[in-house]
Motif scaffolding. Structure first.
Motif, PDB file in Angstrom:
ATOM      1  N   ALA A 207       0.829  -1.205   0.000  1.00 39.57           N
ATOM      2  CA  ALA A 207       0.000   0.000   0.000  1.00 39.57           C
ATOM      3  C   ALA A 207       0.862   1.253   0.000  1.00 39.57           C
ATOM      4  CB  ALA A 207      -0.928   0.008   1.218  1.00 39.57           C
ATOM      5  N   GLY A 208       0.413   2.254  -0.743  1.00 34.49           N
ATOM      6  CA  GLY A 208       1.142   3.515  -0.806  1.00 34.49           C
ATOM      7  C   GLY A 208       0.656   4.352  -1.977  1.00 34.49           C
ATOM      8  N   ALA A 209       1.403   5.397  -2.281  1.00 31.02           N
ATOM      9  CA  ALA A 209       1.052   6.296  -3.376  1.00 31.02           C
ATOM     10  C   ALA A 209       2.338   6.914  -3.911  1.00 31.02           C
ATOM     11  CB  ALA A 209       0.090   7.385  -2.897  1.00 31.02           C
ATOM     12  N   TRP A 210       2.274   7.431  -5.132  1.00 29.67           N
ATOM     13  CA  TRP A 210       3.443   8.109  -5.697  1.00 29.67           C
ATOM     14  C   TRP A 210       2.972   9.043  -6.803  1.00 29.67           C
ATOM     15  CZ3 TRP A 210       6.514   7.632 -10.384  1.00 29.67           C
ATOM     16  CH2 TRP A 210       5.889   6.881 -11.399  1.00 29.67           C
ATOM     17  N   GLY A 211       3.880   9.911  -7.242  1.00 22.79           N
ATOM     18  CA  GLY A 211       3.523  10.811  -8.331  1.00 22.79           C
ATOM     19  C   GLY A 211       4.569  11.875  -8.542  1.00 22.79           C
ATOM     20  N   LYS A 212       4.180  12.878  -9.297  1.00 21.95           N
ATOM     21  CA  LYS A 212       5.035  14.024  -9.593  1.00 21.95           C
ATOM     22  C   LYS A 212       4.405  15.258  -8.960  1.00 21.95           C
ATOM     23  CE  LYS A 212       6.812  16.641 -13.561  1.00 21.95           C
ATOM     24  NZ  LYS A 212       6.779  16.782 -15.032  1.00 21.95           N
ATOM     25  N   GLU A 213       5.235  16.135  -8.449  1.00 24.96           N
ATOM     26  CA  GLU A 213       4.716  17.338  -7.795  1.00 24.96           C
ATOM     27  C   GLU A 213       3.877  18.169  -8.754  1.00 24.96           C
ATOM     28  OE1 GLU A 213       6.209  21.107  -5.061  1.00 24.96           O
ATOM     29  OE2 GLU A 213       7.690  19.757  -5.960  1.00 24.96           O
ATOM     30  N   SER A 214       2.742  18.671  -8.272  1.00 22.99           N
ATOM     31  CA  SER A 214       1.851  19.511  -9.064  1.00 22.99           C
ATOM     32  C   SER A 214       2.025  20.974  -8.675  1.00 22.99           C
ATOM     33  CB  SER A 214       0.394  19.101  -8.834  1.00 22.99           C
ATOM     34  OG  SER A 214       0.196  17.751  -9.202  1.00 22.99           O
ATOM     35  N   ALA A 215       1.680  21.859  -9.603  1.00 19.73           N
ATOM     36  CA  ALA A 215       1.693  23.302  -9.364  1.00 19.73           C
ATOM     37  C   ALA A 215       3.046  23.783  -8.865  1.00 19.73           C
ATOM     38  CB  ALA A 215       0.596  23.696  -8.370  1.00 19.73           C
ATOM     39  N   GLU A 222      11.293  20.135 -10.883  1.00 26.31           N
ATOM     40  CA  GLU A 222      10.321  19.065 -10.684  1.00 26.31           C
ATOM     41  C   GLU A 222      10.808  18.104  -9.596  1.00 26.31           C
ATOM     42  OE1 GLU A 222      10.057  16.987 -14.396  1.00 26.31           O
ATOM     43  OE2 GLU A 222      11.775  15.729 -13.960  1.00 26.31           O
ATOM     44  N   ARG A 223       9.853  17.513  -8.918  1.00 27.97           N
ATOM     45  CA  ARG A 223      10.159  16.512  -7.896  1.00 27.97           C
ATOM     46  C   ARG A 223       9.184  15.351  -8.019  1.00 27.97           C
ATOM     47  NH1 ARG A 223      10.854  19.841  -2.273  1.00 27.97           N
ATOM     48  NH2 ARG A 223       8.983  20.851  -3.063  1.00 27.97           N
ATOM     49  N   TYR A 224       9.685  14.173  -7.727  1.00 33.59           N
ATOM     50  CA  TYR A 224       8.840  12.986  -7.662  1.00 33.59           C
ATOM     51  C   TYR A 224       8.819  12.488  -6.218  1.00 33.59           C
ATOM     52  CZ  TYR A 224       8.743  12.838 -12.747  1.00 33.59           C
ATOM     53  OH  TYR A 224       8.533  13.154 -14.065  1.00 33.59           O
ATOM     54  N   TRP A 225       7.722  11.898  -5.841  1.00 38.28           N
ATOM     55  CA  TRP A 225       7.553  11.477  -4.458  1.00 38.28           C
ATOM     56  C   TRP A 225       6.980  10.064  -4.405  1.00 38.28           C
ATOM     57  CZ3 TRP A 225       2.523  10.338  -2.941  1.00 38.28           C
ATOM     58  CH2 TRP A 225       1.513  10.803  -3.780  1.00 38.28           C
ATOM     59  N   ASP A 237       4.526   7.058   7.628  1.00 35.71           N
ATOM     60  CA  ASP A 237       5.591   7.595   8.482  1.00 35.71           C
ATOM     61  C   ASP A 237       6.436   8.661   7.806  1.00 35.71           C
ATOM     62  OD1 ASP A 237       4.808   5.816  10.443  1.00 35.71           O
ATOM     63  OD2 ASP A 237       6.220   4.282   9.808  1.00 35.71           O
ATOM     64  N   SER A 238       6.622   8.538   6.481  1.00 35.15           N
ATOM     65  CA  SER A 238       7.538   9.447   5.787  1.00 35.15           C
ATOM     66  C   SER A 238       7.200   9.475   4.303  1.00 35.15           C
ATOM     67  CB  SER A 238       8.992   8.994   5.981  1.00 35.15           C
ATOM     68  OG  SER A 238       9.199   7.717   5.389  1.00 35.15           O
ATOM     69  N   VAL A 239       7.781  10.433   3.609  1.00 36.04           N
ATOM     70  CA  VAL A 239       7.662  10.516   2.159  1.00 36.04           C
ATOM     71  C   VAL A 239       9.069  10.641   1.591  1.00 36.04           C
ATOM     72  CG1 VAL A 239       7.293  13.024   2.286  1.00 36.04           C
ATOM     73  CG2 VAL A 239       6.681  11.778   0.205  1.00 36.04           C
ATOM     74  N   ARG A 240       9.355   9.881   0.543  1.00 30.41           N
ATOM     75  CA  ARG A 240      10.673   9.925  -0.101  1.00 30.41           C
ATOM     76  C   ARG A 240      10.587  10.820  -1.333  1.00 30.41           C
ATOM     77  NH1 ARG A 240      14.789   4.929  -0.673  1.00 30.41           N
ATOM     78  NH2 ARG A 240      14.858   5.470   1.548  1.00 30.41           N
ATOM     79  N   LEU A 241      11.547  11.738  -1.460  1.00 24.94           N
ATOM     80  CA  LEU A 241      11.553  12.730  -2.534  1.00 24.94           C
ATOM     81  C   LEU A 241      12.750  12.525  -3.450  1.00 24.94           C
ATOM     82  CD1 LEU A 241      10.813  15.784  -0.220  1.00 24.94           C
ATOM     83  CD2 LEU A 241       9.142  14.590  -1.647  1.00 24.94           C
ATOM     84  N   TYR A 242      12.509  12.665  -4.757  1.00 25.52           N
ATOM     85  CA  TYR A 242      13.563  12.557  -5.770  1.00 25.52           C
ATOM     86  C   TYR A 242      13.577  13.833  -6.605  1.00 25.52           C
ATOM     87  CZ  TYR A 242      13.399   7.534  -4.764  1.00 25.52           C
ATOM     88  OH  TYR A 242      13.425   6.300  -4.152  1.00 25.52           O
ATOM     89  N   GLY A 243      14.780  14.290  -6.959  1.00 26.47           N
ATOM     90  CA  GLY A 243      14.917  15.526  -7.718  1.00 26.47           C
ATOM     91  C   GLY A 243      14.610  15.393  -9.189  1.00 26.47           C
ATOM     92  N   SER A 244      14.501  14.177  -9.703  1.00 24.03           N
ATOM     93  CA  SER A 244      14.195  13.973 -11.110  1.00 24.03           C
ATOM     94  C   SER A 244      13.663  12.565 -11.311  1.00 24.03           C
ATOM     95  CB  SER A 244      15.440  14.184 -11.985  1.00 24.03           C
ATOM     96  OG  SER A 244      16.376  13.140 -11.761  1.00 24.03           O
ATOM     97  N   TYR A 245      13.093  12.345 -12.472  1.00 26.15           N
ATOM     98  CA  TYR A 245      12.578  11.012 -12.803  1.00 26.15           C
ATOM     99  C   TYR A 245      13.722  10.010 -12.916  1.00 26.15           C
ATOM    100  CZ  TYR A 245       9.838   7.424 -15.204  1.00 26.15           C
ATOM    101  OH  TYR A 245       9.221   6.255 -15.554  1.00 26.15           O
ATOM    102  N   LEU A 249      14.273   6.415 -10.985  1.00 21.89           N
ATOM    103  CA  LEU A 249      14.534   5.153 -11.675  1.00 21.89           C
ATOM    104  C   LEU A 249      15.781   4.464 -11.134  1.00 21.89           C
ATOM    105  CD1 LEU A 249      13.813   6.005 -15.428  1.00 21.89           C
ATOM    106  CD2 LEU A 249      12.434   4.598 -13.905  1.00 21.89           C
ATOM    107  N   LEU A 250      16.799   5.261 -10.817  1.00 21.45           N
ATOM    108  CA  LEU A 250      18.075   4.707 -10.366  1.00 21.45           C
ATOM    109  C   LEU A 250      18.189   4.639  -8.847  1.00 21.45           C
ATOM    110  CD1 LEU A 250      20.410   6.583 -12.886  1.00 21.45           C
ATOM    111  CD2 LEU A 250      19.624   4.217 -13.019  1.00 21.45           C
ATOM    112  N   SER A 251      17.120   5.031  -8.146  1.00 23.08           N
ATOM    113  CA  SER A 251      17.103   5.020  -6.669  1.00 23.08           C
ATOM    114  C   SER A 251      18.304   5.753  -6.085  1.00 23.08           C
ATOM    115  CB  SER A 251      17.057   3.570  -6.161  1.00 23.08           C
ATOM    116  OG  SER A 251      15.880   2.925  -6.575  1.00 23.08           O
TER     117      SER A 251
END
Length: 443
Positions: A207-215, A222-225, A237-245, A249-251
Motif C-alpha cells: 500500500a502507498g502512493a506516488w507521483g510528480k509534484e503539481s503546481a 520538478e520533484r517525484y515522491w 511515516d515518511s515521504v521519499r523525494l527525488y529531484g528527477s525522474y 529510476l536509479l534510486s
C-alpha cells in the motif's frame, strides 16, 4: 506501397497523382500500368522507425549482461578462494598448521590469479570495449528518445490517423493538448501501463502512493515522491523525494521527510511545495511544508474516516487528495451522503473547503478516483488485469456520466491513483508497484 519496389513487367506510363498517391513527403513515384490503374511507389526514408538501432541496442545489452554474469561468477569463486586463503593464514599465525613450501607456493599462485583477474577487470571496465560499448548504448538511447519526441512511438501505440475504427469525436492526429490547459472534451483513452519499478522496500509493502509534484512555483525544479504505508496498510511515516525522474529510476539522490504525528491512507499528494495527507486517526487534513517542516491541520466537516466508506479493496483511504489544472481537491464520503462521494475544492493555499459537490456514486463501489480539469473520474475492477473508468462528475456543469474506458494493470489491487496536469500522466500504486499512464484527451 513497397519499401523496395521492383520494376514492373509491363510497360508503364506516367500518370497524374490521385488522392491515394498524393500523400505528403516522402514524394511518391506514380505510373500507370497496362490496365489503366495508377501505381504509386514510395521510397520510405531510413529513419521511419529505428528498428536496426533497437536490434543493435538489444544485442549490446545482451552481450554486456553475459559479460557481467561471467564476471560475477568469477568474482564469487575468487571471493571463496580468498576466504579460504585467509583461514589458512590464520591457522599458520596461531600455530595450528605447520607451514611448508607447498603451502606458500599454492598461496602465491592463488594471489597471482586474483591479481591477474583484477587487472583484467580494471582494464575491461576502464578503457576499452566495455566503456565504449556503454557510451555507444547511451548515445543510441538518446537518439531513440528523440524519435519518441517526434511521436513515432506514439504513432505505434495509438491508432493511425486514417484508421476507420476511430470514433468520430476523437482524432489522434490533432495537435497535442498543452499541459496545464483544459482545451479538450475530456479523457479519450489511456495508454498502456509503464511499470516504473517495485518500491524500494519490496513486495511486502503493498500500500502507498506516488507521483510528480503539481503546481510548481516559479524557478522550482520538478520533484517525484513516493509514500509507502506500513505493513498494516494504514500508517504513513515518511515521504521519499527525488529531484528527477532519472533519480527515481536509479534510486539515487533521494531525501526522506519524516511526518510528525503520522498520516494514514494512500491518498496523499505533493502540491506546490507542500505534502498534503489525511492526519492519523482523524478526519483532518494535514499539510507538511517541505522547506520549514511546519505542519498545519484542519478538519473536513462531517467526513467519514478510519476506514469508514473507503474504496473497495483499499482500506483507510477516507480522505483522498487530488490535484489538477484548477487546484487541489479532497474526495470523501459522509454519513449524510450515505457513503456517496463528496467532492471538495480547497481554497488557494488553504486547508478550508471552498465549495463541495454531492455525487451519486457510492464510494465503496469504486476502486479509486482522481480529478482532471474539474471532473472527477472513478474506477472499478473488471478483472484481475483490467480496471475501467466508469463514472465521471463534472463540477463545472453538475452533470454525471457513465463511461467505459479500459485501464490495464499488472496486479490485482489498485491502491492509489494520482493525476498530474503538468505531464498529462496518471500515476498508479498497485500492490507495491509504481506504474504510470499517458492520458489522451478528445480535442
Amino acid at each position: 506501397l513497397t519499401p523496395n519496389p521492383q520494376p514492373p513487367a509491363s510497360p508503364l506510363q506516367p500518370c497524374l497523382l490521385s488522392t491515394p498517391c498524393s500523400a505528403p513527403p516522402p514524394v511518391p513515384i506514380s505510373v500507370m500500368d497496362a490496365s489503366g490503374h495508377c501505381v504509386c511507389t514510395v521510397i520510405l526514408p531510413d529513419d521511419t522507425f529505428p528498428l536496426r538501432r533497437i536490434e543493435l541496442l538489444e544485442t549490446s545489452a545482451r552481450n554486456l549482461t553475459l559479460r557481467l554474469q561471467e564476471y560475477g561468477q568469477r568474482l564469487a569463486w575468487y571471493e571463496a578462494t580468498l576466504q579460504n586463503a585467509s583461514r589458512r593464514l590464520q591457522l599458520l599465525e596461531v600455530g595450528d598448521l605447520t607451514p611448508t613450501e607447498l603451502d606458500f607456493q599454492e598461496l602465491r599462485k592463488e594471489i597471482g590469479e586474483m591479481e591477474s583477474f583484477v587487472s583484467h577487470l580494471r582494464s575491461s571496465l576502464n578503457g576499452s570495449d566495455t566503456t565504449v560499448e556503454l557510451q555507444n548504448m547511451s548515445v543510441t538511447v538518446s537518439a531513440l528518445e528523440s524519435y519518441d519526441k517526434n511521436h513515432v512511438v506514439a504513432m505505434r501505440r495509438d491508432p493511425p490517423c486514417s484508421n476507420p475504427l476511430d470514433p468520430p469525436p476523437s482524432n489522434p492526429c490533432d495537435p497535442p493538448i498543452p499541459p496545464g490547459t483544459c482545451n479538450h472534451r475530456g479523457i479519450w483513452r489511456l495508454g498502456k501501463p509503464s511499470v516504473v519499478q517495485l518500491n524500494w522496500r519490496g513486495a511486502s509493502y503493498k500500500a502507498g502512493a506516488w507521483g510528480k509534484e503539481s503546481a510548481l512555483r516559479a524557478g522550482q525544479k520538478e520533484r517525484y515522491w513516493v509514500a509507502l504505508l506500513n505493513l498494516d496498510g494504514r500508517r504513513l511515516d515518511s515521504v521519499r523525494l527525488y529531484g528527477s525522474y532519472q533519480d527515481l529510476l536509479l534510486s539515487r539522490n533521494h531525501t526522506d521527510q519524516l511526518i510528525t504525528g503520522f498520516g494514514q491512507g494512500a491518498g496523499p499528494v505533493l502540491y506546490n511545495g507542500s505534502f498534503y495527507y489525511n492526519c492519523y486517526n482523524a478526519r483532518d487534513l494535514c499539510r507538511l511544508d517541505l522547506e520549514s517542516g511546519a505542519v498545519d491541520r484542519k478538519a473536513v466537516p462531517n467526513a467519514a474516516f478510519n476506514n469508514r466508506f473507503s474504496y473497495t479493496g483499499t482500506s483507510w483511504q477516507g480522505l483522498d487528495l487530488a490535484a489538477d489544472e484548477s487546484g487541489l481537491w479532497v474526495l470523501y464520503a459522509t454519513e449524510r451522503s450515505e457513503g456517496d462521494i463528496v467532492i471538495g475544492r480547497l481554497g488557494p493555499g488553504s486547508l478550508a473547503l471552498e465549495k463541495t459537490w454531492q455525487t451519486s456514486q457510492y464510494k465503496p463501489a469504486a476502486t479509486n478516483a482522481f480529478m482532471v480539469c474539474g471532473v472527477m473520474y472513478a474506477t472499478r475492477a473488471v478483472s484481475t488485469h483490467r480496471e475501467e473508468i466508469f463514472y465521471a462528475y463534472d463540477t463545472r456543469t453538475g452533470r454525471e456520466s457513465r463511461l467505459s474506458l479500459p485501464l490495464d494493470k499488472v496486479t490485482d489491487v489498485v491502491r492509489s491513483l494520482s493525476y498530474n496536469p503538468s505531464d498529462h500522466k496518471l500515476y498508479m500504486f498497485s500492490d507495491g508497484y509504481l506504474l504510470r499512464y499517458d492520458v489522451l484527451f478528445r480535442a
